[in-house]
Write a protein that holds these residues in place. Structure first.
Motif, PDB file in Angstrom:
ATOM      1  N   GLU A 259       0.823  -1.213  -0.022  1.00  0.00           N
ATOM      2  CA  GLU A 259      -0.033   0.071  -0.041  1.00  0.00           C
ATOM      3  C   GLU A 259       0.993   1.280  -0.071  1.00  0.00           C
ATOM      4  OE1 GLU A 259      -3.675  -0.185   2.530  1.00  0.00           O
ATOM      5  OE2 GLU A 259      -2.688  -2.067   3.195  1.00  0.00           O
ATOM      6  N   HIS A 277       2.636  -0.128  -5.615  1.00  0.00           N
ATOM      7  CA  HIS A 277       1.428  -0.347  -5.316  1.00  0.00           C
ATOM      8  C   HIS A 277       0.574  -1.824  -5.894  1.00  0.00           C
ATOM      9  CE1 HIS A 277       0.979   0.781  -9.362  1.00  0.00           C
ATOM     10  NE2 HIS A 277       1.171   2.024  -9.285  1.00  0.00           N
ATOM     11  N   ALA A 327      -3.130   3.926  -4.680  1.00  0.00           N
ATOM     12  CA  ALA A 327      -3.771   3.511  -3.468  1.00  0.00           C
ATOM     13  C   ALA A 327      -5.058   3.126  -3.484  1.00  0.00           C
ATOM     14  CB  ALA A 327      -3.728   4.754  -2.646  1.00  0.00           C
TER      15      ALA A 327
END
Ligand SMILES: Cc1cc2nc3c(=O)[nH]c(=O)nc-3n(C[C@H](O)[C@H](O)[C@H](O)COP(=O)(O)OP(=O)(O)OC[C@H]3O[C@@H](n4cnc5c(N)ncnc54)[C@H](O)[C@@H]3O)c2cc1C
Length: 347
Positions: A259, A277, A327
């Motif tokens: 994350e 990510h 995200a």
């Protein structure tokens, strides 16, 4: 470009990728226009009803709304994207230093360093570049384990077509099937449409993936036998599909996510794709997001090359956008995880 693997085709590449419109457009835009006809010929349109089936293939529910997209083979896409680039293989990055003049020196195992104006870490979920740039950003293990593989798609499996894109569930495990039917076999398509491109000789196949109970293992068995051992009494065509799998393209995968949290001050080092990510594959958006990064960064760097902005502000613009949608992609994939692996432990 520097790649840790000893060769482009050296590693397991068993699975296909479903691209959405953003991901597919990004690939197109990153490739020279003269290869667009080739790209269009080596993909497949996907549309799946996303049913939930029992082990005898009876419908018992629905996973959600149907899914559409464009399916590409991961290995074929990799070959196409690397065509024309200088790729140094067997070059594992171990670290880097930003020099006083602002450029970057990257260090590698078993070869000398390389210097550049910008280092882009596109080195996946265990990124060595991220380890230096953003050491507090680390992967989280969801506990989900997939055994994944592929089987040549023959007439014998015609009866399974309703199961493609669906989840077959029973005995504490789930099996996901997806077909890869090339419009034209990639090697032949390249020979006809872009002879300067060499693509692997791959035929149509079915990609299968069994989601094991949390922290499941192969228990000392081969990938195929581990899957078959959990399919007692399942539909004979499903068992035959696993039995006839390609052993070189069947393996156990641990699902980890990254994350993007901590922002760093923009400089001559950045990250792209799973390095910053990494999503759960149940989201179907990891490659799509990595390709979006590549296209966005490419556009910003061209702008910098043409003098419209300086390099560091181009990188900063890229990072601002990438952090936001990256995200969001990870969040979206984690939200979908329980539908596939109810006992997962997302962060
Ligand atoms: C089973 C499965 C199915 C998936 N299906 C989909 C899908 O349908 N759609 C979708 O959008 N996404 C899907 N994904 C996610 C997708 O595969 C990833 O998001 C995508 O591959 C990320 O690309 P990447 O280039 O960032 O990283 P990677 O594909 O991991 O590539 C990283 C590269 O860097 C190299 N490398 C690593 N460390 C070093 C080092 N130190 N030095 C030099 N080289 C290094 C690696 O060898 C590798 O070649 C799936 C993932 C899995 C596991």
């Amino acid at each position: 470009m520097f790649e840790r693997d000893p060769g482009i085709g050296a590693r397991f590449q068993g699975y296909r990728l479903v691209l959405n419109l953003i991901g597919f457009q990004a690939v197109r835009d990153c490739l020279p226009a003269r290869w667009h006809p080739l790209l269009d010929e080596i993909v497949m349109d996907a549309s799946a009803e996303q049913l939930i089936l029992d082990p005898r293939l009876n419908e018992i529910g629905r996973l959600g709304a149907g899914r559409t997209g464009i399916v590409v083979d991961r290995q074929v896409l990799r070959h196409l994207l690397l065509t024309g680039l200088t790729v140094h293989t067997d070059a594992m990055l171990t670290g880097y230093d930003v020099r006083a003049g602002g450029n970057v020196e990257a260090r590698f195992a078993r070869r000398g360093p390389a210097t550049a104006d910008l280092l882009v870490g596109a080195d996946g979920v265990t990124s060595a570049v991220r380890g230096v740039l953003s050491p507090r950003t680390t992967p989280t293990d969801t506990g989900v384990r997939f055994v994944i593989g592929r089987t040549p798609l023959t007439e014998e499996f015609a009866g399974l077509s309703t199961a493609y894109g669906s989840k077959i569930t029973g005995g504490g495990v789930s099996l996901l099937l997806g077909a890869m039917r090339f419009r034209t076999p990639p090697k032949q398509a390249a020979e006809r449409l872009a002879p300067e491109v060499t693509l692997p000789d791959i035929g149509d196949y079915v990609r299968w993936a069994m989601i094991l109970p949390p922290d499941g293992s192969l228990g000392g068995l081969s990938a195929q036998d581990a899957v078959l051992s959990r399919m007692e009494g399942w539909h004979p065509e499903l068992r035959a599909l696993i039995d006839q799998a390609d052993p070189d393209n069947s393996t156990l995968l641990s699902i980890r996510v990254v994350e993007p949290g901590e922002r760093w001050a923009s400089g001559p080092v950045t990250l792209l794709g799973d390095a910053i990510h990494a999503t759960s594959p149940t989201g179907g958006n990891g490659a799509n997001t990595a390709l979006r990064d590549a296209d966005l960064l490419r556009r910003r760097l061209i702008g910098a090359g043409e003098g419209r902005q300086d390099l560091l502000s181009a990188v900063g613009d890229y990072e601002r956008q990438m952090f936001e949608y990256g995200a969001e992609a990870v969040r979206g994939s984690l939200e979908k995880l329980p539908a596939f692996a109810p006992e997962a432990r997302p962060s």
